[in-house]
Enzyme design. Structure first.
Site, PDB file in Angstrom:
ATOM      1  N   LYS A  30      57.435  22.202  78.734  1.00  0.00           N
ATOM      2  CA  LYS A  30      58.268  23.015  77.143  1.00  0.00           C
ATOM      3  C   LYS A  30      57.366  22.051  75.862  1.00  0.00           C
ATOM      4  O   LYS A  30      56.765  21.471  76.235  1.00  0.00           O
ATOM      5  CB  LYS A  30      59.965  22.300  76.679  1.00  0.00           C
ATOM      6  CG  LYS A  30      59.665  20.781  76.454  1.00  0.00           C
ATOM      7  CD  LYS A  30      61.682  21.350  76.113  1.00  0.00           C
ATOM      8  CE  LYS A  30      61.660  19.187  76.358  1.00  0.00           C
ATOM      9  NZ  LYS A  30      63.410  19.790  75.381  1.00  0.00           N
ATOM     10  N   TYR A 256      49.444   6.353  46.228  1.00  0.00           N
ATOM     11  CA  TYR A 256      50.774   6.612  46.072  1.00  0.00           C
ATOM     12  C   TYR A 256      51.985   6.234  45.866  1.00  0.00           C
ATOM     13  O   TYR A 256      52.759   5.552  46.137  1.00  0.00           O
ATOM     14  CB  TYR A 256      50.926   8.127  46.108  1.00  0.00           C
ATOM     15  CG  TYR A 256      49.397   9.031  46.273  1.00  0.00           C
ATOM     16  CD1 TYR A 256      48.815   9.819  45.014  1.00  0.00           C
ATOM     17  CD2 TYR A 256      49.010   9.369  46.810  1.00  0.00           C
ATOM     18  CE1 TYR A 256      47.847   9.991  44.767  1.00  0.00           C
ATOM     19  CE2 TYR A 256      47.464  10.215  47.431  1.00  0.00           C
ATOM     20  CZ  TYR A 256      47.145  10.132  45.958  1.00  0.00           C
ATOM     21  OH  TYR A 256      46.271  11.542  46.324  1.00  0.00           O
TER      22      TYR A 256
END
Length: 361
Positions: A30, A256
């Protein structure tokens, strides 16, 4: 330089053979074979002696049929495109009484596997009585009808060792199987074991079962931490490169939003060309990267970059390994980064360079 996702084909195949252990497996493929690429994985599994596959997507099931005309293909999700399922000879789950009664005419000619709900509660018949109700109604149905080929469940707790739930779900399931067989019902396919259950049972099938339905172990990740790393080998490498090494001082903030505060003067930070935009989870960035055989702490994660705190042995253009068989996906699963499949699924195959390597390098 571009960060690279690569798979060693020989190691991938050998791991599949080792996992199979001469037992009949239904390979779970899958989500594009856990993002290893469906065509690649199916081809390798066929070489390993696997001829039965399962997925949750009808589109993928049809693609598998094109790759493997003689394979048995099992669709773990119920769908409503009945003509396509028939056309491509795909087996499908039968998930509930409601679905059966609403669609038993639509299901004519389709191979179905009766699903037992078990402790996961995601799908399936709730008890033996519901399963027998379908079997009896099916027996008396004189119209064109479905073909009952399989019986299955999913173990949701096979990787849990601190609770008794696996023993409970295993026992409940075996009672269902043995009750049906004792009453003369027969099934071409009976399957329940996932990777964790398969290994807990010593890589052999449960009694009366025809297949183990194995996923993550075939892709090189252990389903639980007490397994030896040599038992399941990772063929995947995710690597980037050092762009440059920056020197920063105590009190500086790097990344950041004050991501990393420097505490020592003359700290060296390697700027690496991979980030969350390439699929590195923030939880993974709380740990280490491997450079020149040594682990160094990741200090900040950005979209296309990360900072790694290094020493004088690290230089521009050095390789930075985020995952390989020495710094494995399953290691970080057990450290709480995310499930094996979650880490694999996060990787951005549109930004990463993909390679399939045919030798042992």
């Amino acid at each position: 330089m571009t960060a690279t996702w690569s798979v060693n084909k020989k190691i991938f195949l050998q791991n599949a053979i080792t996992v199979k252990n001469n037992q009949p497996l239904m390979a779970v493929v899958k989500n594009n074979a856990y993002h290893y690429d469906l065509e690649f994985a199916v081809t390798q599994f066929i070489h390993a002696g696997i001829d039965t596959f399962s997925t949750t997507s009808l589109r993928e099931a049809i693609q598998i049929r094109q790759l493997a005309p003689d394979a048995t293909i099992f669709l773990m999700n119920a769908v409503y495109e009945f003509d396509l399922v028939r056309e491509h000879q795909i087996h499908m789950t039968l998930p509930s009484l409601t679905y059966y009664y609403n669609h038993k005419n639509d299901l004519a000619g389709i191979h179905v596997h009766l699903e037992f709900e078990n402790l996961l509660h995601r799908s399936g018949f709730k008890d033996l009585n519901e399963i027998k109700e379908v079997l009896k109604d099916h027996h008396h149905n004189q119209n064109a009808k479905m073909i009952i080929s399989g019986l299955w469940t999913h173990f949701g707790y096979a990787d849990e060792f601190d609770v008794s739930d696996y023993n409970v779900e295993r026992s409940q399931w075996m009672e269902i199987v043995e009750a049906l067989l004792s009453e003369g019902y027969q099934f071409d396919l009976i399957h329940a074991q996932n990777s964790a259950s398969f290994y807990r049972e010593g890589q052999i099938l449960l009694p009366h079962h025809t297949h183990a339905r194995v996923g993550i172990a075939l892709y090189g990740s252990r389903p639980y931490s007490s397994l030896n790393q040599h038992d399941i080998v990772q063929s995947l490498t995710l690597k980037a490169h050092v762009i440059q090494v920056r020197e920063v001082q105590a009190g500086d903030y790097c990344g950041y939003s004050f991501a990393f505060e420097v505490t020592k003067n003359n700290t060296k930070l390697a700027v690496v060309d991979i980030g969350y935009g390439d699929g590195i989870l923030r939880t993974r960035a709380k740990h280490e990267a491997l450079i020149n055989g040594k682990r160094y702490p990741i200090r900040a994660l950005m979209m296309s970059h990360m900072f790694v705190e290094v020493d004088g042995n690290v230089h521009a253009q050095d390789e930075v390994i985020l995952y390989n068989n020495d710094i494995r996906i399953d290691e970080y699963t057990f450290k709480g980064v995310g499930a094996n499949s979650e880490q694999l699924s996060a990787m951005n195959h549109d930004s990463l360079k993909k390679e399939y390597i045919s030798n042992d390098c």
